[in-house]
Write a protein that holds these residues in place. Structure first.
Motif, short mmCIF file in Angstrom:
data_model
loop_
_atom_site.label_atom_id
_atom_site.label_comp_id
_atom_site.label_asym_id
_atom_site.label_seq_id
_atom_site.Cartn_x
_atom_site.Cartn_y
_atom_site.Cartn_z
N ALA A 122 -62.65 -54.53 -10.34
CA ALA A 122 -62.50 -55.95 -9.99
C ALA A 122 -62.02 -56.75 -11.20
O ALA A 122 -61.18 -57.65 -11.06
N GLY A 123 -62.52 -56.42 -12.37
CA GLY A 123 -62.07 -57.09 -13.59
C GLY A 123 -60.60 -56.86 -13.85
O GLY A 123 -59.86 -57.81 -14.14
N TRP A 124 -60.15 -55.61 -13.75
CA TRP A 124 -58.73 -55.33 -13.98
C TRP A 124 -57.86 -56.03 -12.93
O TRP A 124 -56.77 -56.51 -13.24
N THR A 125 -58.33 -56.09 -11.69
CA THR A 125 -57.58 -56.81 -10.66
C THR A 125 -57.36 -58.25 -11.10
O THR A 125 -56.25 -58.78 -11.03
N GLN A 126 -58.41 -58.89 -11.59
CA GLN A 126 -58.32 -60.27 -12.04
C GLN A 126 -57.44 -60.40 -13.29
O GLN A 126 -56.56 -61.25 -13.37
N TYR A 127 -57.70 -59.57 -14.30
CA TYR A 127 -57.00 -59.75 -15.58
C TYR A 127 -55.54 -59.30 -15.53
O TYR A 127 -54.71 -59.85 -16.25
N LEU A 128 -55.21 -58.33 -14.68
CA LEU A 128 -53.79 -57.98 -14.53
C LEU A 128 -53.04 -59.11 -13.83
O LEU A 128 -51.89 -59.41 -14.18
N ALA A 129 -53.67 -59.76 -12.86
CA ALA A 129 -53.06 -60.95 -12.24
C ALA A 129 -52.91 -62.05 -13.29
O ALA A 129 -51.91 -62.77 -13.32
#
Length: 163
Positions: A122-129
């Motif tokens: 979930a963190g990578w989903t947010q930070y890649l966006a």
């Protein structure tokens, strides 16, 4: 965006309006990383180290590759908030795509077997966006920013593991 996870690690593909060089710059400047991921200091050049701070807890990464504009590779040396990350590698493979670029992101070693997997995915989903927002629009949603959901989740995770 597509995202997968397999035995080797977590992968996601992101599309950018920006040229590969702009995406590369967002991955190799501590000031840029601080704008899309977390407060950061250090050198994003190959052989350098970047220190990120998550609520006062250090994550230190070594820059193994910084091949402009095609590839950035990091090894996580220390990860106080998420010890499972230590020894994992993170790669960004950048390719031209139309008028912009595409990034194949892989966090090698971030697998469903790790305790932090769901939160980290979930963190990578947010930070890649956030990386896309930074590279394409000069705005990001870094850790601790007003709209950052992951900062609250990390505090909750730390409270749960401390009890």
């Amino acid at each position: 965006m597509t995202a997968t996870n397999d035995i080797a690690g977590y992968q996601s593909t992101k599309n950018f309006e920006s040229a590969p060089g702009a995406v590369f710059d967002a991955l190799t400047s501590a000031d840029a990383i601080a704008s899309w991921w977390a407060p950061a200091t250090g050198s994003g050049a190959a052989g350098g180290e970047i220190t990120l701070m998550f609520g006062g807890q250090e994550v230190r990464i070594r820059v193994d590759e910084a091949d402009r504009p095609a590839r950035v590779c990091w090894t996580v040396l220390v990860s106080v908030p998420l010890p499972d990350w230590a020894g994992t590698t993170i790669t960004f493979d950048i390719a031209p795509a139309g008028d912009g670029s595409t990034v194949l992101f892989t966090h090698h070693g971030l697998t469903p077997q790790l305790e932090c997997f769901s939160m980290c995915r979930a963190g990578w989903t947010q930070y890649l966006a956030s990386l896309v927002d930074y590279a394409d629009r000069n705005s990001g949603n870094a850790f601790g920013s007003a709209a950052d959901e992951r900062a609250a989740a990390l505090r909750e995770h730390q409270a749960d593991t401390a009890s």
